[in-house]
Design a protein around this motif. Structure first.
Motif, PDB file in Angstrom:
ATOM      1  N   GLU A  15       0.844  -1.175   0.000  1.00  0.00           N
ATOM      2  CA  GLU A  15       0.000   0.000   0.000  1.00  0.00           C
ATOM      3  C   GLU A  15       0.891   1.240   0.000  1.00  0.00           C
ATOM      4  O   GLU A  15       2.001   1.215   0.509  1.00  0.00           O
ATOM      5  CB  GLU A  15      -0.899   0.029   1.250  1.00  0.00           C
ATOM      6  N   LEU A  16       0.374   2.322  -0.560  1.00  0.00           N
ATOM      7  CA  LEU A  16       1.119   3.578  -0.528  1.00  0.00           C
ATOM      8  C   LEU A  16       1.076   4.159   0.878  1.00  0.00           C
ATOM      9  O   LEU A  16       0.079   4.015   1.596  1.00  0.00           O
ATOM     10  CB  LEU A  16       0.508   4.586  -1.494  1.00  0.00           C
TER      11      LEU A  16
ATOM     12  N   LEU B 241      -4.743   0.067  -6.554  1.00  0.00           N
ATOM     13  CA  LEU B 241      -5.843  -0.165  -7.480  1.00  0.00           C
ATOM     14  C   LEU B 241      -7.082   0.607  -7.045  1.00  0.00           C
ATOM     15  O   LEU B 241      -7.762   1.222  -7.864  1.00  0.00           O
ATOM     16  CB  LEU B 241      -6.156  -1.651  -7.580  1.00  0.00           C
ATOM     17  N   VAL B 242      -7.379   0.630  -5.775  1.00  0.00           N
ATOM     18  CA  VAL B 242      -8.549   1.347  -5.283  1.00  0.00           C
ATOM     19  C   VAL B 242      -8.355   2.847  -5.476  1.00  0.00           C
ATOM     20  O   VAL B 242      -9.286   3.567  -5.848  1.00  0.00           O
ATOM     21  CB  VAL B 242      -8.848   0.996  -3.811  1.00  0.00           C
ATOM     22  N   LEU B 243      -7.144   3.334  -5.265  1.00  0.00           N
ATOM     23  CA  LEU B 243      -6.859   4.753  -5.504  1.00  0.00           C
ATOM     24  C   LEU B 243      -7.113   5.119  -6.960  1.00  0.00           C
ATOM     25  O   LEU B 243      -7.724   6.147  -7.252  1.00  0.00           O
ATOM     26  CB  LEU B 243      -5.411   5.089  -5.122  1.00  0.00           C
ATOM     27  N   VAL B 244      -6.638   4.296  -7.863  1.00  0.00           N
ATOM     28  CA  VAL B 244      -6.818   4.566  -9.282  1.00  0.00           C
ATOM     29  C   VAL B 244      -8.303   4.606  -9.624  1.00  0.00           C
ATOM     30  O   VAL B 244      -8.755   5.451 -10.402  1.00  0.00           O
ATOM     31  CB  VAL B 244      -6.093   3.503 -10.144  1.00  0.00           C
TER      32      VAL B 244
ATOM     33  N   ASP C 174       1.941   9.712   0.401  1.00  0.00           N
ATOM     34  CA  ASP C 174       2.017   9.450  -1.041  1.00  0.00           C
ATOM     35  C   ASP C 174       0.618   9.305  -1.639  1.00  0.00           C
ATOM     36  O   ASP C 174       0.343   9.808  -2.724  1.00  0.00           O
ATOM     37  CB  ASP C 174       2.834   8.184  -1.310  1.00  0.00           C
ATOM     38  N   ALA C 175      -0.266   8.607  -0.932  1.00  0.00           N
ATOM     39  CA  ALA C 175      -1.643   8.454  -1.400  1.00  0.00           C
ATOM     40  C   ALA C 175      -2.331   9.816  -1.470  1.00  0.00           C
ATOM     41  O   ALA C 175      -3.058  10.111  -2.430  1.00  0.00           O
ATOM     42  CB  ALA C 175      -2.409   7.504  -0.488  1.00  0.00           C
ATOM     43  N   GLU C 176      -2.084  10.648  -0.465  1.00  0.00           N
ATOM     44  CA  GLU C 176      -2.680  11.990  -0.456  1.00  0.00           C
ATOM     45  C   GLU C 176      -2.167  12.813  -1.640  1.00  0.00           C
ATOM     46  O   GLU C 176      -2.952  13.472  -2.331  1.00  0.00           O
ATOM     47  CB  GLU C 176      -2.351  12.703   0.855  1.00  0.00           C
ATOM     48  N   HIS C 177      -0.881  12.762  -1.919  1.00  0.00           N
ATOM     49  CA  HIS C 177      -0.323  13.495  -3.057  1.00  0.00           C
ATOM     50  C   HIS C 177      -0.927  13.012  -4.369  1.00  0.00           C
ATOM     51  O   HIS C 177      -1.203  13.805  -5.272  1.00  0.00           O
ATOM     52  CB  HIS C 177       1.194  13.366  -3.099  1.00  0.00           C
ATOM     53  N   TYR C 178      -1.121  11.710  -4.470  1.00  0.00           N
ATOM     54  CA  TYR C 178      -1.732  11.138  -5.672  1.00  0.00           C
ATOM     55  C   TYR C 178      -3.136  11.710  -5.878  1.00  0.00           C
ATOM     56  O   TYR C 178      -3.485  12.161  -6.971  1.00  0.00           O
ATOM     57  CB  TYR C 178      -1.777   9.608  -5.554  1.00  0.00           C
ATOM     58  N   LEU C 179      -3.933  11.696  -4.827  1.00  0.00           N
ATOM     59  CA  LEU C 179      -5.304  12.198  -4.933  1.00  0.00           C
ATOM     60  C   LEU C 179      -5.332  13.707  -5.204  1.00  0.00           C
ATOM     61  O   LEU C 179      -6.149  14.182  -6.001  1.00  0.00           O
ATOM     62  CB  LEU C 179      -6.086  11.862  -3.666  1.00  0.00           C
ATOM     63  N   LEU C 180      -4.446  14.438  -4.566  1.00  0.00           N
ATOM     64  CA  LEU C 180      -4.363  15.881  -4.808  1.00  0.00           C
ATOM     65  C   LEU C 180      -3.988  16.171  -6.264  1.00  0.00           C
ATOM     66  O   LEU C 180      -4.538  17.080  -6.893  1.00  0.00           O
ATOM     67  CB  LEU C 180      -3.347  16.527  -3.865  1.00  0.00           C
ATOM     68  N   HIS C 181      -3.061  15.368  -6.784  1.00  0.00           N
ATOM     69  CA  HIS C 181      -2.630  15.531  -8.176  1.00  0.00           C
ATOM     70  C   HIS C 181      -3.809  15.417  -9.140  1.00  0.00           C
ATOM     71  O   HIS C 181      -3.864  16.098 -10.157  1.00  0.00           O
ATOM     72  CB  HIS C 181      -1.558  14.492  -8.517  1.00  0.00           C
ATOM     73  N   PHE C 182      -4.745  14.551  -8.813  1.00  0.00           N
ATOM     74  CA  PHE C 182      -5.904  14.348  -9.679  1.00  0.00           C
ATOM     75  C   PHE C 182      -7.108  15.201  -9.274  1.00  0.00           C
ATOM     76  O   PHE C 182      -8.225  14.939  -9.694  1.00  0.00           O
ATOM     77  CB  PHE C 182      -6.264  12.865  -9.748  1.00  0.00           C
ATOM     78  N   GLY C 183      -6.877  16.216  -8.425  1.00  0.00           N
ATOM     79  CA  GLY C 183      -7.900  17.217  -8.183  1.00  0.00           C
ATOM     80  C   GLY C 183      -8.803  17.021  -6.988  1.00  0.00           C
ATOM     81  O   GLY C 183      -9.755  17.774  -6.809  1.00  0.00           O
ATOM     82  N   LEU C 184      -8.544  16.020  -6.170  1.00  0.00           N
ATOM     83  CA  LEU C 184      -9.361  15.840  -4.967  1.00  0.00           C
ATOM     84  C   LEU C 184      -8.756  16.704  -3.862  1.00  0.00           C
ATOM     85  O   LEU C 184      -7.805  16.311  -3.192  1.00  0.00           O
ATOM     86  CB  LEU C 184      -9.401  14.368  -4.544  1.00  0.00           C
ATOM     87  N   THR C 185      -9.306  17.897  -3.699  1.00  0.00           N
ATOM     88  CA  THR C 185      -8.684  18.858  -2.785  1.00  0.00           C
ATOM     89  C   THR C 185      -9.535  19.179  -1.558  1.00  0.00           C
ATOM     90  O   THR C 185      -9.016  19.692  -0.579  1.00  0.00           O
ATOM     91  CB  THR C 185      -8.390  20.181  -3.527  1.00  0.00           C
ATOM     92  N   GLU C 186     -10.826  18.866  -1.606  1.00  0.00           N
ATOM     93  CA  GLU C 186     -11.682  19.173  -0.459  1.00  0.00           C
ATOM     94  C   GLU C 186     -11.317  18.248   0.704  1.00  0.00           C
ATOM     95  O   GLU C 186     -11.355  17.017   0.585  1.00  0.00           O
ATOM     96  CB  GLU C 186     -13.145  19.005  -0.844  1.00  0.00           C
ATOM     97  N   THR C 187     -10.960  18.824   1.824  1.00  0.00           N
ATOM     98  CA  THR C 187     -10.404  18.095   2.969  1.00  0.00           C
ATOM     99  C   THR C 187     -11.280  16.934   3.419  1.00  0.00           C
ATOM    100  O   THR C 187     -10.781  15.824   3.636  1.00  0.00           O
ATOM    101  CB  THR C 187     -10.158  19.054   4.151  1.00  0.00           C
ATOM    102  N   TYR C 188     -12.566  17.156   3.539  1.00  0.00           N
ATOM    103  CA  TYR C 188     -13.465  16.097   4.024  1.00  0.00           C
ATOM    104  C   TYR C 188     -13.413  14.881   3.095  1.00  0.00           C
ATOM    105  O   TYR C 188     -13.239  13.751   3.550  1.00  0.00           O
ATOM    106  CB  TYR C 188     -14.904  16.626   4.128  1.00  0.00           C
ATOM    107  N   PHE C 189     -13.560  15.114   1.792  1.00  0.00           N
ATOM    108  CA  PHE C 189     -13.570  14.012   0.832  1.00  0.00           C
ATOM    109  C   PHE C 189     -12.193  13.372   0.698  1.00  0.00           C
ATOM    110  O   PHE C 189     -12.073  12.165   0.512  1.00  0.00           O
ATOM    111  CB  PHE C 189     -14.092  14.483  -0.524  1.00  0.00           C
ATOM    112  N   LEU C 190     -11.165  14.182   0.809  1.00  0.00           N
ATOM    113  CA  LEU C 190      -9.807  13.653   0.763  1.00  0.00           C
ATOM    114  C   LEU C 190      -9.572  12.700   1.932  1.00  0.00           C
ATOM    115  O   LEU C 190      -9.097  11.573   1.735  1.00  0.00           O
ATOM    116  CB  LEU C 190      -8.798  14.798   0.786  1.00  0.00           C
TER     117      LEU C 190
END
Length: 128
Positions: A89-90, A122-125, A94-110
């Motif tokens: 697992e990341l 795989l689940v992150l993708v 690293d997982a947070e950076h990945y999600l931020l890179h793809f535009g998930l920036t709202e803290t609650y959803f992140l």
């Protein structure tokens, strides 16, 4: 059972037709299996029928969180055509950076997404 057996035959046939089409166009083929350790009930079909006959021009990569606990003779027989890779697992950052890179920036959803995925690639993708 008859339908399951028919599906196996049809899937294998279509798979080979697709591979042959790729080979005819000189395309290099790599097949990735993710979380294959969860599919041990399919192993005789995958290693014995699906990939075994197609390996002259194919590389196979098996990626999973756990090493295969049982490696059948069919896989061993394939030698260097098969590459095994354990994928951890990341880390949370690293997982947070990945999600931020793809535009998930709202803290609650992140936070909820990080909690749900557990850093599993795989689940992150699939979430973005």
């Amino acid at each position: 059972q008859m339908y399951l057996n028919s599906a196996e035959v049809e899937l294998t046939r279509e798979f080979y037709l697709g591979l042959q089409n790729a080979f005819d166009q000189n395309v290099k083929v790599t097949i990735f299996f993710d979380a294959y350790e969860k599919c041990t009930n399919l192993d005789p079909w995958v290693s014995g029928s699906l990939v075994h006959e197609a390996l002259e021009n194919v590389k196979i990569v098996i990626i999973g969180r756990d090493r295969l606990s049982i490696v059948g003779f069919s896989w061993i027989e394939l030698g260097t055509s098969v590459i095994y890779h354990e994928l951890d697992e990341l880390e949370s950052l690293d997982a947070e950076h990945y999600l931020l890179h793809f535009g998930l920036t709202e803290t609650y959803f992140l936070d909820k997404t990080l909690q749900f995925t557990g850093g599993y690639p795989l689940v992150l993708v699939l979430t973005v």
